[in-house]
Write a protein that holds these residues in place. Sequence first.
Motif, PDB file in Angstrom:
ATOM      1  N   VAL A   8       0.831  -1.210   0.000  1.00 37.34           N
ATOM      2  CA  VAL A   8       0.000   0.000   0.000  1.00 37.34           C
ATOM      3  C   VAL A   8       0.864   1.258   0.000  1.00 37.34           C
ATOM      4  CG1 VAL A   8      -1.715   1.310   1.292  1.00 37.34           C
ATOM      5  CG2 VAL A   8      -1.925  -1.174   1.124  1.00 37.34           C
ATOM      6  N   ILE A   9       1.935   1.272   0.815  1.00 36.77           N
ATOM      7  CA  ILE A   9       2.810   2.448   0.875  1.00 36.77           C
ATOM      8  C   ILE A   9       3.463   2.699  -0.483  1.00 36.77           C
ATOM      9  CG2 ILE A   9       4.968   3.339   1.852  1.00 36.77           C
ATOM     10  CD1 ILE A   9       4.204   1.968   4.474  1.00 36.77           C
ATOM     11  N   GLY A  10       4.001   1.642  -1.089  1.00 35.83           N
ATOM     12  CA  GLY A  10       4.676   1.796  -2.374  1.00 35.83           C
ATOM     13  C   GLY A  10       3.764   2.333  -3.456  1.00 35.83           C
ATOM     14  N   TRP A  11       2.555   1.772  -3.549  1.00 37.49           N
ATOM     15  CA  TRP A  11       1.626   2.232  -4.596  1.00 37.49           C
ATOM     16  C   TRP A  11       1.083   3.633  -4.300  1.00 37.49           C
ATOM     17  CZ3 TRP A  11       2.744  -2.798  -5.648  1.00 37.49           C
ATOM     18  CH2 TRP A  11       2.608  -3.212  -6.973  1.00 37.49           C
ATOM     19  N   CYS A  12       0.893   3.971  -3.037  1.00 36.90           N
ATOM     20  CA  CYS A  12       0.403   5.320  -2.704  1.00 36.90           C
ATOM     21  C   CYS A  12       1.429   6.378  -3.084  1.00 36.90           C
ATOM     22  CB  CYS A  12       0.090   5.408  -1.210  1.00 36.90           C
ATOM     23  SG  CYS A  12      -1.483   4.685  -0.716  1.00 36.90           S
ATOM     24  N   VAL A  15       9.304  -2.533  -3.572  1.00 37.58           N
ATOM     25  CA  VAL A  15       7.944  -2.370  -4.095  1.00 37.58           C
ATOM     26  C   VAL A  15       7.867  -1.227  -5.099  1.00 37.58           C
ATOM     27  CG1 VAL A  15       5.558  -1.781  -3.479  1.00 37.58           C
ATOM     28  CG2 VAL A  15       6.853  -3.367  -2.069  1.00 37.58           C
ATOM     29  N   PHE A  16       8.709  -0.205  -4.936  1.00 36.90           N
ATOM     30  CA  PHE A  16       8.608   0.996  -5.751  1.00 36.90           C
ATOM     31  C   PHE A  16       8.737   0.698  -7.244  1.00 36.90           C
ATOM     32  CE2 PHE A  16      10.141   3.377  -1.834  1.00 36.90           C
ATOM     33  CZ  PHE A  16       8.882   3.871  -1.549  1.00 36.90           C
ATOM     34  N   VAL A  17       9.734  -0.106  -7.603  1.00 41.20           N
ATOM     35  CA  VAL A  17       9.950  -0.385  -9.022  1.00 41.20           C
ATOM     36  C   VAL A  17       8.803  -1.215  -9.583  1.00 41.20           C
ATOM     37  CG1 VAL A  17      11.473  -1.505 -10.679  1.00 41.20           C
ATOM     38  CG2 VAL A  17      12.439  -0.195  -8.803  1.00 41.20           C
ATOM     39  N   THR A  18       8.290  -2.178  -8.797  1.00 38.35           N
ATOM     40  CA  THR A  18       7.142  -2.970  -9.246  1.00 38.35           C
ATOM     41  C   THR A  18       5.925  -2.074  -9.442  1.00 38.35           C
ATOM     42  OG1 THR A  18       7.974  -4.840  -7.962  1.00 38.35           O
ATOM     43  CG2 THR A  18       5.724  -4.997  -8.757  1.00 38.35           C
ATOM     44  N   LEU A  47      14.273   9.470  -5.877  1.00 37.55           N
ATOM     45  CA  LEU A  47      14.317   8.558  -4.730  1.00 37.55           C
ATOM     46  C   LEU A  47      14.130   7.103  -5.182  1.00 37.55           C
ATOM     47  CD1 LEU A  47      12.268  10.542  -2.041  1.00 37.55           C
ATOM     48  CD2 LEU A  47      14.748  10.170  -2.112  1.00 37.55           C
ATOM     49  N   VAL A  48      13.285   6.875  -6.186  1.00 40.05           N
ATOM     50  CA  VAL A  48      13.080   5.512  -6.690  1.00 40.05           C
ATOM     51  C   VAL A  48      14.350   4.998  -7.368  1.00 40.05           C
ATOM     52  CG1 VAL A  48      11.792   4.082  -8.334  1.00 40.05           C
ATOM     53  CG2 VAL A  48      10.597   5.770  -6.940  1.00 40.05           C
ATOM     54  N   PHE A  49      15.052   5.870  -8.094  1.00 39.54           N
ATOM     55  CA  PHE A  49      16.339   5.474  -8.673  1.00 39.54           C
ATOM     56  C   PHE A  49      17.306   5.028  -7.573  1.00 39.54           C
ATOM     57  CE2 PHE A  49      15.425   7.921 -12.678  1.00 39.54           C
ATOM     58  CZ  PHE A  49      15.667   6.874 -13.548  1.00 39.54           C
ATOM     59  N   ILE A  50      17.326   5.790  -6.487  1.00 35.26           N
ATOM     60  CA  ILE A  50      18.212   5.445  -5.368  1.00 35.26           C
ATOM     61  C   ILE A  50      17.791   4.121  -4.736  1.00 35.26           C
ATOM     62  CG2 ILE A  50      18.999   6.173  -3.082  1.00 35.26           C
ATOM     63  CD1 ILE A  50      18.654   9.090  -4.037  1.00 35.26           C
ATOM     64  N   ALA A  51      16.472   3.952  -4.538  1.00 33.54           N
ATOM     65  CA  ALA A  51      15.966   2.712  -3.947  1.00 33.54           C
ATOM     66  C   ALA A  51      16.270   1.513  -4.832  1.00 33.54           C
ATOM     67  CB  ALA A  51      14.460   2.828  -3.709  1.00 33.54           C
ATOM     68  N   GLN A  52      16.115   1.671  -6.147  1.00 37.31           N
ATOM     69  CA  GLN A  52      16.409   0.583  -7.077  1.00 37.31           C
ATOM     70  C   GLN A  52      17.892   0.235  -7.061  1.00 37.31           C
ATOM     71  OE1 GLN A  52      14.886  -1.603  -8.471  1.00 37.31           O
ATOM     72  NE2 GLN A  52      15.620  -2.160 -10.503  1.00 37.31           N
ATOM     73  N   PHE A  53      18.741   1.263  -6.944  1.00 42.74           N
ATOM     74  CA  PHE A  53      20.186   1.011  -6.864  1.00 42.74           C
ATOM     75  C   PHE A  53      20.518   0.228  -5.599  1.00 42.74           C
ATOM     76  CE2 PHE A  53      24.552   2.131  -5.713  1.00 42.74           C
ATOM     77  CZ  PHE A  53      25.212   1.894  -6.927  1.00 42.74           C
ATOM     78  N   TYR A  54      19.864   0.594  -4.520  1.00 34.99           N
ATOM     79  CA  TYR A  54      20.067  -0.089  -3.228  1.00 34.99           C
ATOM     80  C   TYR A  54      19.685  -1.563  -3.326  1.00 34.99           C
ATOM     81  CZ  TYR A  54      19.166  -1.175   1.742  1.00 34.99           C
ATOM     82  OH  TYR A  54      19.145  -1.755   2.979  1.00 34.99           O
ATOM     83  N   VAL A  55      18.525  -1.836  -3.931  1.00 31.17           N
ATOM     84  CA  VAL A  55      18.066  -3.217  -4.074  1.00 31.17           C
ATOM     85  C   VAL A  55      18.926  -3.969  -5.085  1.00 31.17           C
ATOM     86  CG1 VAL A  55      16.118  -4.670  -4.779  1.00 31.17           C
ATOM     87  CG2 VAL A  55      15.713  -2.608  -3.416  1.00 31.17           C
TER      88      VAL A  55
END
Length: 607
Positions: free
Chosen positions: A130-134, A293-296, A513-521
């Motif tokens: 829910v957090i990711g999609w919101c 979840v963000f990238v999905t 921020l999503v780019f950063i999160a994707q790099f982290y994952v």
Amino acid sequence: METSPGINVGSSSIENKNEKGHIATDVEQKDTYSIDIDTNFDPDGSSREDQPSRGIFGDFIDSFKPMPEIKVDPNWTDEQKLTYRTAKSPLKQELKGRHLTFLAIGGAIGTGLFIGSGTALRTGGAGGLVIGWCIMGTMIYSMVMALGEMAVVFPVSGSFNTYASRFIDESFGFATNMNYMLQNLVVLPLEIVGASLTVNYWGTAHKYNDGFVALFWLVIVIINFFGVRGYAEAEFVFSFIKIITVLGFIILGIVLTCGGGPVGGYIGGKYWHDPGAFVGETTGQQFKGVCSVFVTAAFSFSGSELIGLASAESAEPRKSVPAAAKQVFWRITLFYIISLTLIGCLIPYTDPRLIGSSSADATASPFVIAIVTHGIKGLPSVVNVVILIAVLSVGNSAIYMCSRTLASLTEQGSLPKIFGYIDRRGRPLFSIIFVSLFGLIAFVAASDKEGAVFNWLMALSGLSSLFTWGGICISHIQFRRALRAQGRGTDELAFKSPLGVWGSIWGLSIIILVFIAQFYVAVAPIGDKPNASDFFQAYLSFPIVLACYIGHKIWKKNWKLFKNPKDLDIDTGRRDTDLELLKQEIAEEKRILASKSWPIRVYHFWC
């Protein structure tokens, strides 16, 4: 050939016509060029409407002949030629309001929601889902509002593909557009294979996969050869089916959660407590799960930008584009947030069925799992049919979006001229043929290496949508800066983003921020040790975009990062060329709306 009356911006506008028939309009000491190409004439000067029909077969053959070539002044700069060609592209303007509305509401509902949400639930939990999609939903809403504003003003060929080159920088536009083209080029064979795998839900033998690949490829290609109208009508039907399905699932999900199903009794929010709302024992593990979840979620929103690309082929972009853009709010709220909240209530993230063998494995769809778990007979097959339709819909859109992107890149001088061939039906013919032939890669489905092949193909453009959306947000910021720098106001905009520039800044911030999160994952994958294969499959498109950007800079010897807002052309490509009359019409529309009751004003704001 008819010439336009020029762009009237008030008493400071000076208009003159040279011997070649071009109109030069001096606005704030800056020359812009405008001329209307009447695409209803054959190259010999005769009107096609006045010509007698040659019969069905003759008219069919004639439809493949080229539109009249768009002439430009050889003395213009590359930037002026680019702006002019995209503004005067002879694409057919046949999309109606209902087409754009359904494209906005249901166009992006596909495997990302129906199947990808299962992966997100498994790695992030119900809370992470829910957090990711919101969060991603707020970004998408901001981006689409900004795109809607620009698409109403400039309903030009390529839309956001053109805006990046026009308002930011040619190199940035080239890099992101190439990546966007690669994404849609790869999506077509991926989705065709996905459709053939979806049929396996009913126990179809593997040896028949190639037959289904051929069937689905043929259906999608035929639809697109009917032109923009054929594509739009097909998507209208596909979107309607998907919308009805999601609405039906929401009603069913509420009933099941409240204990109205054949088995299970009252559920409520028990899975939010056991096994929990987030995946992981520690805060760090739970945070990484949410990041995954963000990238999905971003993948599930892919295609939201389609209304901008379709604006050039819309009959009335001033009315249809804003209405379609506003529908995105309802899609995010109703179809994504509510349905995924119910998924989190109906299925624990520990359910082993969430681990699917592919992105088109219908048995891994949380929608199917939820129905099966609670004892509903027959409906899983219905949902699987809808998943099949969704997969075909994405493949159908891939040909449309990729062919228009190829044509736009050609108009910008980045690809061979053959990809810019537009026939009398308004079809970018050779671009459609090229994309369709690339789709034949889908026959690799019979190979034992199909998984590896498609994983790396998808890695080529895995972050494409994020680059595209970021470019839209930056383009909108630059456009508003240009209005202010050139002494113009938002009163000349038929549709203004309700979030303004700050909405684009918010959207751009989330994308970063999503780019950063994707790099982290990518560096530290969930449930595995850091490895090069996982990293490049998740982040390969980033160095590709960087290489295209730097390569274009070297090729063009252009070392500017951003164009000066004072020098941006904010006139060429407008359909409403008399700005003083437009301002009066906008003011009158606002006055009429202000006299309405508050329910009507609220409805108009959101719908």
